[in-house]
Write a protein that holds these residues in place. Structure first.
Motif, short mmCIF file in Angstrom:
data_model
loop_
_atom_site.label_atom_id
_atom_site.label_comp_id
_atom_site.label_asym_id
_atom_site.label_seq_id
_atom_site.Cartn_x
_atom_site.Cartn_y
_atom_site.Cartn_z
N ASN A 164 0.80 -1.23 0.00
CA ASN A 164 0.00 0.00 0.00
C ASN A 164 0.83 1.28 0.00
OD1 ASN A 164 -3.00 -0.91 0.50
ND2 ASN A 164 -1.74 -2.19 1.82
N CYS A 165 2.16 1.16 -0.08
CA CYS A 165 3.00 2.35 0.02
C CYS A 165 2.99 3.14 -1.30
CB CYS A 165 4.43 1.95 0.39
SG CYS A 165 5.25 0.97 -0.86
N ARG A 166 3.73 4.23 -1.33
CA ARG A 166 3.70 5.15 -2.47
C ARG A 166 4.98 5.11 -3.31
NH1 ARG A 166 1.12 10.20 1.01
NH2 ARG A 166 -1.00 9.35 1.13
N TRP A 167 5.65 3.98 -3.32
CA TRP A 167 6.88 3.90 -4.08
C TRP A 167 6.67 4.25 -5.55
CZ3 TRP A 167 8.61 -1.57 -1.98
CH2 TRP A 167 9.02 -1.42 -0.64
N ASN A 168 5.59 3.75 -6.13
CA ASN A 168 5.36 4.00 -7.56
C ASN A 168 5.24 5.48 -7.87
OD1 ASN A 168 5.38 1.26 -7.83
ND2 ASN A 168 3.20 1.03 -8.29
N GLN A 169 4.66 6.25 -6.96
CA GLN A 169 4.51 7.69 -7.19
C GLN A 169 5.84 8.41 -7.21
OE1 GLN A 169 1.58 9.45 -4.55
NE2 GLN A 169 0.36 7.56 -4.52
N TYR A 170 6.87 7.79 -6.67
CA TYR A 170 8.21 8.39 -6.64
C TYR A 170 9.17 7.68 -7.60
CZ TYR A 170 6.75 11.19 -2.65
OH TYR A 170 6.10 12.10 -1.83
N ARG A 250 10.55 12.09 7.61
CA ARG A 250 9.98 12.77 6.44
C ARG A 250 9.45 11.76 5.41
NH1 ARG A 250 14.32 15.09 2.56
NH2 ARG A 250 14.42 12.82 2.28
N ASP A 251 10.26 10.72 5.13
CA ASP A 251 9.85 9.75 4.13
C ASP A 251 8.71 8.86 4.64
OD1 ASP A 251 11.66 10.74 2.33
OD2 ASP A 251 13.23 9.28 2.82
N GLY A 252 8.59 8.75 5.96
CA GLY A 252 7.43 8.06 6.50
C GLY A 252 6.15 8.82 6.21
N HIS A 253 6.19 10.13 6.38
CA HIS A 253 5.01 10.94 6.10
C HIS A 253 4.68 10.97 4.61
CE1 HIS A 253 4.35 12.25 10.16
NE2 HIS A 253 5.57 12.75 10.27
N ARG A 254 5.67 10.72 3.77
CA ARG A 254 5.43 10.67 2.32
C ARG A 254 4.94 9.31 1.84
NH1 ARG A 254 10.91 13.97 0.42
NH2 ARG A 254 10.07 16.08 0.80
N GLY A 255 4.87 8.35 2.75
CA GLY A 255 4.39 7.03 2.38
C GLY A 255 5.45 6.12 1.80
N LEU A 256 6.73 6.49 1.94
CA LEU A 256 7.82 5.66 1.44
C LEU A 256 8.31 4.68 2.48
CD1 LEU A 256 9.89 8.42 -0.42
CD2 LEU A 256 8.24 6.80 -1.40
#
Length: 300
Positions: A164-170, A250-256
């Motif tokens: 469910n993380c946001r790796w793809n968005q980055y 910071r990267d936790g709040h970004r979903g990474l």
């Protein structure tokens, strides 16, 4: 980004019956994966990459404990689950091991010091031992099974996270993302097995509390050591521990990365008297992802 335990895919409302766990024959190519596989986020990249080094030895610890426990398990269904668990964990350990040269050595990082530390701790300190008394030997086995169940609580939580993380968005490297998502989905698939085995041998709540109080700081300590080692060996990563900690937050709040709240929440959930491991994440989501893995493997 928040992950709530009660979030479910629609399929989770359907009783799919008992699962037959199986080891999937998969392969991942990290030969061109960059060291900063989440572009512009070296600390997040190293934080996840550290588990390439930690997972194989941890999983071999699980496998050794389960193989020792298997002759003492009379329940046929649980024995089948244990065999499926051993098969999946063996494949996980091998898949991460095979990436070491492709990824770490190619990027100028020698992983052997960390591997030696994890082998010593898990094999010599916590692993199988010889006792004169059968009662002492059984208690040591039960302790190792309880440790496995506590660790598996975290791996299931991490499995839910990576799905469910946001790796793809980055623009994260798809091959590195794939190995962790396949691993995470299978951790979700067998999330109840270690718990069931630990409860089969000892259902006492106090053992669960005592084990988590030992495992939680151990997980944080060894994860921090592994992450810091990778950061220190990367000229482009920040060299201040405070800057690294800031990047993790910071990267936790970004979903990474998982946030501290998520990590603590997972541990606290495990300590609830009525905790059940199937409340973590969505089995339907995990099985849906694994179906795509099997489709890609069959087409390859």
């Amino acid at each position: 980004m928040k992950f709530r335990k009660k979030d479910r895919f629609p399929m989770d409302t359907v009783d799919i019956g008992p699962l037959q766990l199986k080891a999937r024959n998969v392969a991942f190519d990290l030969s061109v994966t960059p060291l900063h596989w989440i572009p512009g986020h070296p600390v997040a990249s190293h934080t996840i990459s550290a588990y390439h080094l930690l997972f194989p030895e941890v999983e071999r610890f699980f496998i050794a404990a389960f193989r020792e426990a298997l002759p003492h398990i009379a329940d046929a269904r649980l024995r089948e689950d244990v065999l499926g668990f051993i098969g999946q964990e063996t494949m996980h350990a091998n898949a991460h091991d095979e990436s070491l040269d492709d990824f770490f050595q190619r990027n100028g990082i020698n992983p052997e010091p960390l591997l030696a530390q994890s082998r010593y701790m898990l094999a010599n300190m916590l692993g199988p031992r010889t006792f004169r008394s059968p009662k002492q030997a059984r208690q040591h086995l039960i302790n190792r099974l309880a440790i496995t169940a506590a660790f598996e609580n975290f791996t299931a939580f991490l499995g839910h996270f990576v799905l469910n993380c946001r790796w793809n968005q980055y623009q994260a490297d798809p091959n590195m993302s794939a190995i962790f998502r396949w691993h995470g989905a299978e951790e979700m698939e067998h999330r109840t097995v270690a718990w069931d085995v630990a409860m089969y041998f000892d259902r006492r709540y106090w053992r669960r509390v005592r084990t988590m109080l030992m495992v939680f700081p151990l997980v944080i300590w060894i994860s921090s050591r592994f992450i810091w080692y990778l950061v220190q060996n990367d000229p482009q990563a920040p060299k201040s521990r405070l800057k690294v900690l800031y990047s993790v937050i910071r990267d936790g709040h970004r979903g990474l990365l998982p946030t501290l709240t998520m990590v603590l929440g997972s541990a606290f959930d495990y300590l609830k008297p009525r905790f059940q491991p199937d409340e973590t994440g969505s089995m339907a989501q995990a099985l849906s992802y694994l179906a795509t893995v099997e489709t890609r493997t069959a087409a390859a």
